[in-house]
Design a protein around this motif. Structure first.
Motif, mmCIF file in Angstrom:
data_model
loop_
_atom_site.group_PDB
_atom_site.id
_atom_site.type_symbol
_atom_site.label_atom_id
_atom_site.label_comp_id
_atom_site.label_asym_id
_atom_site.label_seq_id
_atom_site.Cartn_x
_atom_site.Cartn_y
_atom_site.Cartn_z
ATOM 1 N N GLY A 111 0.802 -1.212 0.000
ATOM 2 C CA GLY A 111 0.000 0.000 0.000
ATOM 3 C C GLY A 111 0.837 1.265 0.000
ATOM 4 O O GLY A 111 0.381 2.320 -0.474
ATOM 5 N N PHE A 112 2.052 1.173 0.505
ATOM 6 C CA PHE A 112 2.912 2.351 0.551
ATOM 7 C C PHE A 112 3.696 2.551 -0.740
ATOM 8 O O PHE A 112 3.676 3.633 -1.322
ATOM 9 N N VAL A 113 4.364 1.500 -1.217
ATOM 10 C CA VAL A 113 5.232 1.666 -2.392
ATOM 11 C C VAL A 113 4.904 0.734 -3.552
ATOM 12 O O VAL A 113 5.432 0.912 -4.647
ATOM 13 N N GLY A 114 4.041 -0.279 -3.345
ATOM 14 C CA GLY A 114 3.715 -1.196 -4.437
ATOM 15 C C GLY A 114 4.935 -1.906 -4.993
ATOM 16 O O GLY A 114 5.818 -2.339 -4.252
ATOM 17 N N ARG A 115 5.028 -1.974 -6.309
ATOM 18 C CA ARG A 115 6.134 -2.690 -6.947
ATOM 19 C C ARG A 115 7.428 -1.894 -6.972
ATOM 20 O O ARG A 115 8.418 -2.338 -7.561
ATOM 21 N N MET A 116 7.454 -0.764 -6.317
ATOM 22 C CA MET A 116 8.711 -0.036 -6.175
ATOM 23 C C MET A 116 9.734 -0.902 -5.439
ATOM 24 O O MET A 116 10.946 -0.761 -5.624
ATOM 25 N N VAL A 117 9.240 -1.811 -4.604
ATOM 26 C CA VAL A 117 10.112 -2.774 -3.922
ATOM 27 C C VAL A 117 10.958 -3.538 -4.932
ATOM 28 O O VAL A 117 12.154 -3.763 -4.729
ATOM 29 N N CYS A 118 10.335 -3.937 -6.039
ATOM 30 C CA CYS A 118 11.034 -4.727 -7.053
ATOM 31 C C CYS A 118 12.218 -3.965 -7.647
ATOM 32 O O CYS A 118 13.246 -4.559 -7.973
ATOM 33 N N GLY A 119 12.048 -2.659 -7.796
ATOM 34 C CA GLY A 119 13.090 -1.859 -8.420
ATOM 35 C C GLY A 119 14.132 -1.322 -7.473
ATOM 36 O O GLY A 119 15.207 -0.896 -7.909
ATOM 37 N N TRP A 120 13.836 -1.346 -6.170
ATOM 38 C CA TRP A 120 14.732 -0.710 -5.206
ATOM 39 C C TRP A 120 15.205 -1.626 -4.080
ATOM 40 O O TRP A 120 16.227 -1.321 -3.442
ATOM 41 N N ALA A 121 14.499 -2.711 -3.782
ATOM 42 C CA ALA A 121 14.830 -3.462 -2.561
ATOM 43 C C ALA A 121 14.876 -4.972 -2.738
ATOM 44 O O ALA A 121 15.021 -5.680 -1.744
ATOM 45 N N CYS A 122 14.770 -5.476 -3.957
ATOM 46 C CA CYS A 122 14.755 -6.926 -4.157
ATOM 47 C C CYS A 122 16.128 -7.439 -4.609
ATOM 48 O O CYS A 122 16.602 -7.046 -5.680
ATOM 49 N N PRO A 123 16.768 -8.307 -3.842
ATOM 50 C CA PRO A 123 18.089 -8.829 -4.228
ATOM 51 C C PRO A 123 18.083 -9.566 -5.563
ATOM 52 O O PRO A 123 19.022 -9.440 -6.347
ATOM 53 N N PHE A 124 17.023 -10.332 -5.812
ATOM 54 C CA PHE A 124 16.996 -11.083 -7.066
ATOM 55 C C PHE A 124 16.746 -10.156 -8.251
ATOM 56 O O PHE A 124 17.207 -10.429 -9.353
ATOM 57 N N SER A 177 -1.207 -1.150 -7.374
ATOM 58 C CA SER A 177 -0.701 -0.134 -8.304
ATOM 59 C C SER A 177 -1.553 1.130 -8.335
ATOM 60 O O SER A 177 -1.034 2.224 -8.559
ATOM 61 N N ARG A 178 -2.854 1.008 -8.110
ATOM 62 C CA ARG A 178 -3.733 2.179 -8.204
ATOM 63 C C ARG A 178 -3.953 2.887 -6.875
ATOM 64 O O ARG A 178 -4.547 3.968 -6.840
ATOM 65 N N VAL A 179 -3.495 2.282 -5.776
ATOM 66 C CA VAL A 179 -3.764 2.881 -4.460
ATOM 67 C C VAL A 179 -2.498 3.195 -3.671
ATOM 68 O O VAL A 179 -2.565 3.761 -2.585
ATOM 69 N N LYS A 180 -1.332 2.836 -4.170
ATOM 70 C CA LYS A 180 -0.091 3.045 -3.438
ATOM 71 C C LYS A 180 0.182 4.532 -3.235
ATOM 72 O O LYS A 180 -0.203 5.372 -4.062
ATOM 73 N N LEU A 181 0.851 4.867 -2.148
ATOM 74 C CA LEU A 181 1.128 6.266 -1.826
ATOM 75 C C LEU A 181 2.281 6.834 -2.641
ATOM 76 O O LEU A 181 2.242 7.988 -3.060
ATOM 77 N N VAL A 182 3.319 6.041 -2.843
ATOM 78 C CA VAL A 182 4.484 6.495 -3.604
ATOM 79 C C VAL A 182 4.328 6.007 -5.035
ATOM 80 O O VAL A 182 4.248 4.804 -5.287
ATOM 81 N N ILE A 222 7.789 -0.525 -11.783
ATOM 82 C CA ILE A 222 8.528 -0.718 -10.530
ATOM 83 C C ILE A 222 9.119 0.601 -10.027
ATOM 84 O O ILE A 222 9.967 0.593 -9.130
ATOM 85 N N SER A 223 8.696 1.715 -10.601
ATOM 86 C CA SER A 223 9.126 3.050 -10.162
ATOM 87 C C SER A 223 10.645 3.167 -10.061
ATOM 88 O O SER A 223 11.181 3.713 -9.097
ATOM 89 N N CYS A 224 11.334 2.665 -11.073
ATOM 90 C CA CYS A 224 12.801 2.730 -11.074
ATOM 91 C C CYS A 224 13.301 4.123 -11.454
ATOM 92 O O CYS A 224 14.491 4.416 -11.330
ATOM 93 N N LEU A 225 12.408 4.966 -11.977
ATOM 94 C CA LEU A 225 12.671 6.360 -12.353
ATOM 95 C C LEU A 225 13.467 6.513 -13.640
ATOM 96 O O LEU A 225 13.886 7.619 -13.979
ATOM 97 N N ALA A 226 13.678 5.415 -14.361
ATOM 98 C CA ALA A 226 14.397 5.532 -15.639
ATOM 99 C C ALA A 226 13.646 6.431 -16.602
ATOM 100 O O ALA A 226 14.254 7.205 -17.357
ATOM 101 N N CYS A 227 12.317 6.369 -16.569
ATOM 102 C CA CYS A 227 11.527 7.189 -17.493
ATOM 103 C C CYS A 227 11.595 8.674 -17.140
ATOM 104 O O CYS A 227 11.504 9.529 -18.021
ATOM 105 N N THR A 228 11.755 8.999 -15.861
ATOM 106 C CA THR A 228 11.839 10.413 -15.478
ATOM 107 C C THR A 228 13.111 11.051 -16.031
ATOM 108 O O THR A 228 13.131 12.238 -16.366
ATOM 109 N N LYS A 229 14.171 10.261 -16.117
ATOM 110 C CA LYS A 229 15.427 10.762 -16.673
ATOM 111 C C LYS A 229 15.335 10.901 -18.187
ATOM 112 O O LYS A 229 15.883 11.851 -18.767
ATOM 113 N N ALA A 230 14.623 9.962 -18.821
ATOM 114 C CA ALA A 230 14.537 9.976 -20.280
ATOM 115 C C ALA A 230 13.584 11.046 -20.794
ATOM 116 O O ALA A 230 13.724 11.514 -21.926
#
Length: 295
Positions: free
Chosen positions: A89-102, A220-225, A260-268
């Motif tokens: 609910g806080f970050v959604g799949r942002m975890v995948c892009g920022w905090a997942c070892p695999f 994805s539709r309710v996450k805060l970040v 996954i909110s990796c922010l690559a698109c914000t740079k591009a």
């Protein structure tokens, strides 16, 4: 921003895998930190792991529900689902892009020079099937004579578990090699398959087979970040299409379940049309694109 994200990924790797006495103990950590939920996919049985795996724990929860009810012991640990829900609910799949070892592992091996290929979009739905059947239904209903289920995904499929726990443990404890059979061979095959695929395609396990990513995607539709698209600034240049590691076309589907909110698109994005927000409040106020005279 990508450099900062890599440092955050490394930080989370060491936070969730901080038990570095394992070369001497030759055993997994079983201390008090093991009650903490790892945000990303991080195997409980990894020798260095100091946290528990949310998907493994979710399977154990469903595997034990029936025997708990039948014996009158209504101790159902919704702490696991609650923790995962708070993170989702806080970050959604942002975890995948920022905090997942695999996830980090896949990103690193994708840098190996090779031909690069896309991933058939329909394959994204396979991970939801794994979540429903291998994580929920099979542990809940495929039970033994005692009414106890098995962690099907961990036991028969998870390549992260094979890489982080299975292979290291048979190196640390050679006696375990006597018990290896077809299940371990199957899991090694799955691991090799995803390693080769990750060299050729970006984050294939995350996109097609990760049940934890599927769970977080439900928020994805309710996450805060989240990332927000300013339609007034977007030029539809499609620059965001080319850089997304998850194959998201952000200007077309800003609430895509795969983001996954990796922010690559914000740079591009040269038009500054994509912003990171927390609870609807932009983290950085992007400058407005000047209006063209005579238009």
């Amino acid at each position: 921003m990508d450099v900062m994200r890599k440092w955050v990924q490394v930080l989370f790797f060491f936070m969730t895998n901080g038990y570095w006495k394992f070369p001497y103990t030759r055993a997994i950590y079983k201390g008090p930190l093991k009650v903490i939920c790892s945000p990303g996919l991080n195997c409980y049985s990894c020798p260095a792991s100091t946290t528990y795996c949310p998907i493994g724990s979710l399977q154990q929860l469903f595997a034990g529900i029936r025997i708990s009810i039948e014996t009158g012991q209504f101790f159902i640990g919704f702490y696991v689902i609650g923790t995962m829900g708070v993170i989702g609910g806080f970050v959604g799949r942002m975890v995948c892009g920022w905090a997942c070892p695999f996830g980090l592992f896949q990103e690193l091996i994708h840098k190996i020079p090779s031909p690069k290929f896309g991933i058939w979009p329909v394959l994204r739905y396979f991970k939801y099937g794994l979540l429903i059947f291998m994580v929920v239904l099979l542990p809940l209903f495929a039970v033994d004579e005692f009414g106890t289920g098995e962690p099907w995904f961990c036991k028969y499929f998870c390549p992260a578990g094979t890489l982080e726990a299975g292979i290291p443990m048979i190196i640390l404890q050679p006696a375990l090699r006597m018990n290896l059979g077809w299940i371990f061979a199957l899991k090694v095959f799955i691991l090799v398959f995803f390693i080769v695929w990750a060299v050729l395609s970006s984050r294939p396990f995350c996109r097609t087979a990760c049940p934890l990513g599927a769970f977080y995607a439900l928020f994805s539709r309710v996450k805060l970040v989240r990332l927000n698209l300013d339609l007034n600034l977007c030029t539809h240049c499609q620059a965001c299409h080319d850089v997304c590691p998850m194959g998201v076309r952000f200007n077309e589907s800003p609430d895509d379940l795969e983001c996954i909110s990796c922010l690559a698109c914000t740079k591009a994005c040269k038009a500054n049309a994509i912003n990171l927000e927390i609870g609807g409040i932009p983290i950085v106020n992007q400058p407005k694109r000047p209006e063209l005279k005579g238009v």
